[in-house]
Structure formats: structure tokens, C-alpha cells
Design an enzyme around this catalytic site. Sequence first.
Site, mmCIF file in Angstrom:
data_model
loop_
_atom_site.group_PDB
_atom_site.id
_atom_site.type_symbol
_atom_site.label_atom_id
_atom_site.label_comp_id
_atom_site.label_asym_id
_atom_site.label_seq_id
_atom_site.Cartn_x
_atom_site.Cartn_y
_atom_site.Cartn_z
ATOM 1 N N SER A 36 0.836 -1.207 0.000
ATOM 2 C CA SER A 36 0.000 0.000 0.000
ATOM 3 C C SER A 36 0.872 1.259 0.000
ATOM 4 C CB SER A 36 -0.922 -0.010 1.206
ATOM 5 O OG SER A 36 -0.165 -0.165 2.365
ATOM 6 N N GLU A 37 2.023 1.181 0.676
ATOM 7 C CA GLU A 37 2.921 2.341 0.692
ATOM 8 C C GLU A 37 3.514 2.559 -0.702
ATOM 9 O OE1 GLU A 37 4.845 2.828 5.090
ATOM 10 O OE2 GLU A 37 5.554 1.143 3.906
ATOM 11 N N ASP A 39 2.115 1.690 -3.479
ATOM 12 C CA ASP A 39 1.045 2.248 -4.313
ATOM 13 C C ASP A 39 0.907 3.754 -4.100
ATOM 14 O OD1 ASP A 39 0.491 -0.169 -5.454
ATOM 15 O OD2 ASP A 39 -1.071 -0.695 -4.003
ATOM 16 N N LEU A 85 -2.172 -3.766 -14.595
ATOM 17 C CA LEU A 85 -3.539 -3.295 -14.336
ATOM 18 C C LEU A 85 -3.481 -1.960 -13.619
ATOM 19 C CD1 LEU A 85 -5.383 -6.374 -12.788
ATOM 20 C CD2 LEU A 85 -5.919 -5.278 -14.954
ATOM 21 N N ASP A 119 -2.466 -12.426 -4.812
ATOM 22 C CA ASP A 119 -1.204 -11.780 -4.490
ATOM 23 C C ASP A 119 -0.083 -12.794 -4.625
ATOM 24 O OD1 ASP A 119 0.501 -9.825 -3.793
ATOM 25 O OD2 ASP A 119 0.007 -9.810 -1.671
ATOM 26 N N TYR A 227 -3.778 -20.295 -10.347
ATOM 27 C CA TYR A 227 -5.146 -19.855 -10.644
ATOM 28 C C TYR A 227 -5.146 -19.102 -11.963
ATOM 29 C CZ TYR A 227 -6.283 -21.306 -5.996
ATOM 30 O OH TYR A 227 -6.463 -22.071 -4.875
ATOM 31 N N CYS A 415 12.778 -17.963 35.933
ATOM 32 C CA CYS A 415 13.507 -18.657 37.008
ATOM 33 C C CYS A 415 14.649 -17.832 37.595
ATOM 34 C CB CYS A 415 14.053 -19.978 36.497
ATOM 35 S SG CYS A 415 15.480 -19.799 35.430
ATOM 36 N N CYS A 430 17.859 -18.265 28.472
ATOM 37 C CA CYS A 430 17.967 -18.462 29.908
ATOM 38 C C CYS A 430 18.993 -19.567 30.129
ATOM 39 C CB CYS A 430 16.599 -18.883 30.442
ATOM 40 S SG CYS A 430 16.715 -19.712 32.024
HETATM 41 S S1 IVH Z 1 -5.699 -9.711 -15.271
HETATM 42 C C1 IVH Z 1 -3.998 -7.084 -18.802
HETATM 43 N N1 IVH Z 1 -6.716 -10.895 -13.167
HETATM 44 O O1 IVH Z 1 -2.244 -8.362 -11.035
HETATM 45 C C2 IVH Z 1 -4.393 -7.474 -17.422
HETATM 46 N N2 IVH Z 1 -4.533 -10.008 -13.024
HETATM 47 O O2 IVH Z 1 -1.488 -5.639 -11.415
HETATM 48 C C3 IVH Z 1 -3.950 -8.797 -17.037
HETATM 49 N N3 IVH Z 1 -3.472 -10.384 -10.851
HETATM 50 O O3 IVH Z 1 0.193 -8.997 -13.465
HETATM 51 C C4 IVH Z 1 -4.111 -9.111 -15.627
HETATM 52 N N4 IVH Z 1 -5.130 -11.453 -9.924
HETATM 53 O O4 IVH Z 1 -0.187 -10.742 -11.682
HETATM 54 C C5 IVH Z 1 -5.648 -10.250 -13.695
HETATM 55 N N5 IVH Z 1 -7.726 -11.985 -11.401
HETATM 56 C C6 IVH Z 1 -6.683 -11.356 -11.909
HETATM 57 C C7 IVH Z 1 -5.507 -11.138 -11.178
HETATM 58 C C8 IVH Z 1 -4.454 -10.441 -11.765
HETATM 59 C C9 IVH Z 1 -3.905 -11.009 -9.764
HETATM 60 C C10 IVH Z 1 -2.161 -9.748 -10.960
HETATM 61 C C11 IVH Z 1 -1.378 -10.182 -12.160
HETATM 62 C C12 IVH Z 1 -1.069 -8.935 -12.908
HETATM 63 C C13 IVH Z 1 -1.187 -7.916 -11.828
HETATM 64 C C14 IVH Z 1 -1.492 -6.592 -12.400
#
Ligand code: IVH
Length: 678
Positions: A36-37, A39, A85, A119, A227, A415, A430
Site C-alpha cells: 500500500s505504501e 502504491d 492493471l 497476491d 489460478y 527462574c 535463559c
Molecule cells: S488480469 C492485462 N486478473 O495483477 C491485465 N490479473 O497488477 C492482465 N493479478 O500482473 C491481468 N489477480 O499478476 C488479472 N484476477 C486477476 C488477477 C491479476 C492477480 C495480478 C497479475 C497482474 C497484476 C497486475
Amino acid sequence: MTQNSTIKAQMRQLIQILAQHNHAYYVMDQPTIQDSEYDQLFHQLKALEEQYPEEVHPDSPTRKVGGKALSKFETITHVVPMLSLGNVFHQDDLFAFARRAEERLPNQNIQYDVELKFDGLAISLWYEHGILVRGVTRGDGETGEVITENVKTIRNLPKFLSSSQIPVPTLLEVRGEVLMPKAGFEKLNVENAAKGEKTFANPRNAAAGSLRQLDPAIAASRPLAFYAYGIAQCEPHHKQTTMFDSLEWLTQFGFAVGECHFVCDSIQDVQEKYEQINLKRAKLSVEIDGIVIKVNDLKQQQQLGFLSREPRWATAYKFPAVAALTTVEHIDWQVGRTGTLTPVARLNPVAVGGVTVSNVTLHNIGEIHRLDVRIGDTVSVYRSGDVIPKVEKVWLEFRPENTLDVHLPETCPVCESPVVMPEGEALARCSGGLYCAAQRIEAIRHFVSRKALDIEGLGERWVESLLHLNLLKNVADIYSLHQHRAQLLTIEKMGEKSVQNLFDAIEKSKKTTFAAFIYALGIRGVGETTARMLANNFQTLEALKAADLDTLKKTPDVGDITAEWIVDFFQAEHNLEVIQRLVDAGIHWDAPLAPTRQPLNGESWVITGTLSQMGRDDATHMLQALGARVSGSISSKTKCLVAGEKAGSKLEKAEKLGIRVMNETDFLSLMAEYGQLL
Ligand code: IVH
């Protein structure tokens, strides 16, 4: 400075800071700040760039996707780049994202596909004619590392595609995330800590570290999962028209998509799902840092296209950081089963990600110094998912005047034995190993074990009951148990016979060897071999108790740190009391072999082949204790060769030179004759 040059300098500085953090995160797998930092800094830079587009530096991380690929794996260029993204953090920004999409798709109905934002680490998988032929990391988005062998070890990832319902594509490139589910992560950390190996700060680092292992066997031993969240290429086309359906289509081949996957009819619905998922976050099996929203219709996605390196049809909606500010009320020191002292900060209770946190471990005194934490300080505490809360940092700007420094206590809080911390060690301990209530169970378990005083009858069940009755405060109490016969008979399922058996076993244990006795004391660093060396060298308990650091360091098999632990152990008054009670109770041994009687003095011995009953080290130590030198090669000076299984050229050479050869059994009986017992 003009205003413009100040802004430019500020932007430069942000770029530099972000580059350092990127390196730490992507290349070293050791993040230096919270996501978050990062970002926040990133957005600060982006905002400045939007305001001053003419000042945008070509090196800005807003122009790039991520870190550099490491050189140790082969690298490859992605046919379809792996892009990034955009992020939103608040409802307003989410709605603005939707508005921008709507404006570009006038009079069209837009649905949204909602997925978890995993993540972990993005990877790309190539299947040719249904066979997994390549796995590649995202790297910098253009070029990634080929990690096929490691990827193949991921259990829930199909290595072959087959389906009774649909034809297998000739080419399929699937994109998705590799992660380490929380349960596996915690288990791995516990196991690694027990082995004294590196532990990981969070599941993302653990996944990254595991995927980058050059040895696939190590990757295979790590609990990774994959996933899927996208299809980069598919020939012939899969014929699905929406994001949601294309991912569900993948599941027919055995791909996993996240635990939560929805279609929403409006952006308000998306907001609702976001709130629901945030509440469920801690219960999910994997770590997520938000959700990902994608325009569901694939044609609409195409119409929207990309802006710079980010799709206009998707965004990440991040959860607020699970961190909170609170104050340190006190710092206590906890004593573990093996005597380590761990500082625990008692906090003014605070809710962090839905859980109240009032205690947090600070690990060791080094961590206290690193954080520069004092009693009275304001600290931020964070949790990632289910993982144990940690202190992130001390907020010096809020430090009141009356804070108290934290010191390592001089005596054990349980002790009162002295606390010791040899140079170069991170942990304080200890020194009252035999006496300290916190270490009681461990000390007893060790004392009665087979290679120590071997009191077979005193198993876990007995120990538990005796502790419960408060009859075992330390190991010396074992030898006064006979005074409590009536009380022992009250223990459930312990009849006359088992009590008598226990007393017999205890009586039998009184005759032991000096080495077993030393080992039984459980002095840190003193295993069986070291105990044997100490027994041979010092001969009597009095001499061992009085040994100084230098003499101990000169003893074979005693390292510098172990020597310190031995001195500390015998300096602790409480330990001496327990030892005296043990001796008074009648524990005795025959005098060990005098070191002056070194029957193999000056002889050169060689060991070869595999020994079945001991390690080569053990055999070497036994020989050394008897005065022999152990050499790695045969020469005319060699006195004797100890040959285990599969002895090779050394055996041949010895036979040629007419040197005496001894098998393992004969060797052991010779050692026993000389008083060297395994
Ligand atoms: S879609 C063009 N879907 O987030 C977009 N990315 O910040 C393609 N990530 O590199 C990414 N969950 O590693 C997509 N459900 C999800 C995701 C996801 C995690 C990650 C991914 C990407 C990063 C972008």
C-alpha cells in the site's frame, strides 16, 4: 530553485525510491515496504506526471510494468506482452473507471466480471496440442524467465489438456497467478524455522522464491497452486464471448479459477461484491490484495483497448491496507521450551483487518534495535491475511518524551537464572536449563531419552501427570518420586505395577556413564559426541565444572560458541544445585578412559565406504579420542583401514600394501574395548 525544477527533483526522487523498492520486490523477493505504501508513492508520481506531462522521465516506473528478469534462467519474449492493471482504492475511483468505459461504449449495456486479485506471481503457460510445453514468468512484461520444470511441479495445474466435452486447442496460452495458499505457507515457515532455515515474510515471497529455484525438486516440495485469469491465445478460437465464460471454459480442462468469481450487472453490484469479499478475506485459502474488475464482454474489451500499458477494460480494486496505529504499553520477555527469550509487545488493543491485536512478537533484541521501538511509542501493526501480526514501523513523529528504552533482561523472568547471549548469536537464552519452569518439559524429555539416562518407563503420559501434580519441578525430582508413592497411585490407569516399573527404571538409570550424564544435562550445543569428548577430556564432574573457556575451546569437537554455552551453564547457580541433587540421589558412573591412556596414539587411520551404524564423523571422533589421526588417503604409513559397505579403490590399495583392514563390526568392538561407546 524554480518551481519546475523542484517538481522535477521530486519526481526524480520518487523514481529512484520506486526503482529501489521494485528491485527489492521483484528481484530479491524481499520487499522493503508495504504494497500500500508503494502504491501511494506510485500514485504520487503518476499524479505529478499527469500535472506536468512535459517532465515525464523515460525511466519512470509508470512507463514500465515490473522488475527485470533474473539472469539464471533462460529468458524469452512474450508473444503477447504481459501487461499491468490500473488500481483504484475508493468507490469514487471505481465509479469513475466505469464512467470512462461507458463513455467509450455509448448506449451499450456493460456487465462486469469480478475476480479475486491474487497476491502471487503472474505466469504464462503454453500448451501445444494439449501438452504443457512452456511456463514463463512475467519478468518485465516483455521478457520473462522460462521456468517450465518448476511450473510442472505445481500440483493443481494440468500438464495435459483433455476433455470429453470440448476439443483440445492446437495452441493455448493461459495466463494466471502462482501462489502459496496460506496453510501451506504457514507450515513451510514453521518447518524452515525448526531447521534453522530462512523463513518467508509473506506467501507472495514464498511463492516467488519457490518458483525461482533452479532445482525443480525444491519447487516440488513447496505447496504452490495456480489460478487462471486469462487466455492470451487460443487456436482455434474457444468461441466464448465473455470473460466469465472463457474462464469457466478453462475449468473444463482442469484449470482452477479463484474461490470467488461473479458477473455483476452494474458497478453498484461490483461495489457490493467488493465489500462482501473484503469481509471474507481472512477466511479465503489464498492471499488476495483486492479484486479485479473486467468488462465482461470480450468484444467490448477490444473496443476499449489499452491506454499506455494498462487495459481500459479492467482495473484492480485494492483493499485498504490491513494496518493500524496503536501504542506499545509494555514489552514482556517470554521464555520458550528451549530457553530462548522472545520479546512480546503488549499493545493497546487495536482492530487490524477485523481482528483485535493486543500482543505482537518482536522476535529478538536485534529486531527491537532495528525498529528502534520503545515503551510508549506509536507503532503501525499489520496483518496479511491470517498471518501473525507484525510491527511495521515506529512512528517517530508521535514519540512522546517519556518513552522507555527496552533492554534485554539480565535474569530470566521465569527462574531468575542469568540470561546469556554469545557474540554472533541473535537469540538470548535463559541459562537455567535444568531448573527453569519454562524449559521443564523439554529438559525432562531430553534427560530420560535413550541416549541420556534412558528411563524408558518415564514416557510423555507420566511426565504430564507428574507435572500436573507438581511433583516434577526439575529433573532431580525424578529421584525423589519414590517418596510420593501414594500420590502416584492416584493417577488414573497407573496401578501398583506401573508405579513399581517406573521406580525400577529410575533406580536402574542411576548407574550411567559420565558421557551420558553430560549429554543428559541438555547443555546447548552438547550432543552425544561432544559429551563423549568432554567426558574423556575432563574425566570428572569437578574438572568439567571448573573448566575455563580456553580449555574448553581446545577440546576436540567443542566449538567456540558451545564452549561459551558450557561455561554459562555451569555458572548458573540453579543448574549446580540440580546437579548436586542428582549426584546426592546416587547417580554414578565408572571413571572414563584416561586421556593419557591413548592406545592409538600417533597412529594414522583411514575410513572408507558406508558405515551402517554410525556416521563417518562419529567414527573419526572415536579414533581421535584414542589418539589416532584420521587421514583421507592410504599410504605406507597407514596403520589400519576401516572399510564399510561399497569400499572401493582405498580398499584395493590397502590390500596391495598389506595394510590391516577392519570391517565395521570389528571396528565397533575394538572401540567398545577401549571404552568408546556409540
Ligand atoms: S488480469 C492485462 N486478473 O495483477 C491485465 N490479473 O497488477 C492482465 N493479478 O500482473 C491481468 N489477480 O499478476 C488479472 N484476477 C486477476 C488477477 C491479476 C492477480 C495480478 C497479475 C497482474 C497484476 C497486475
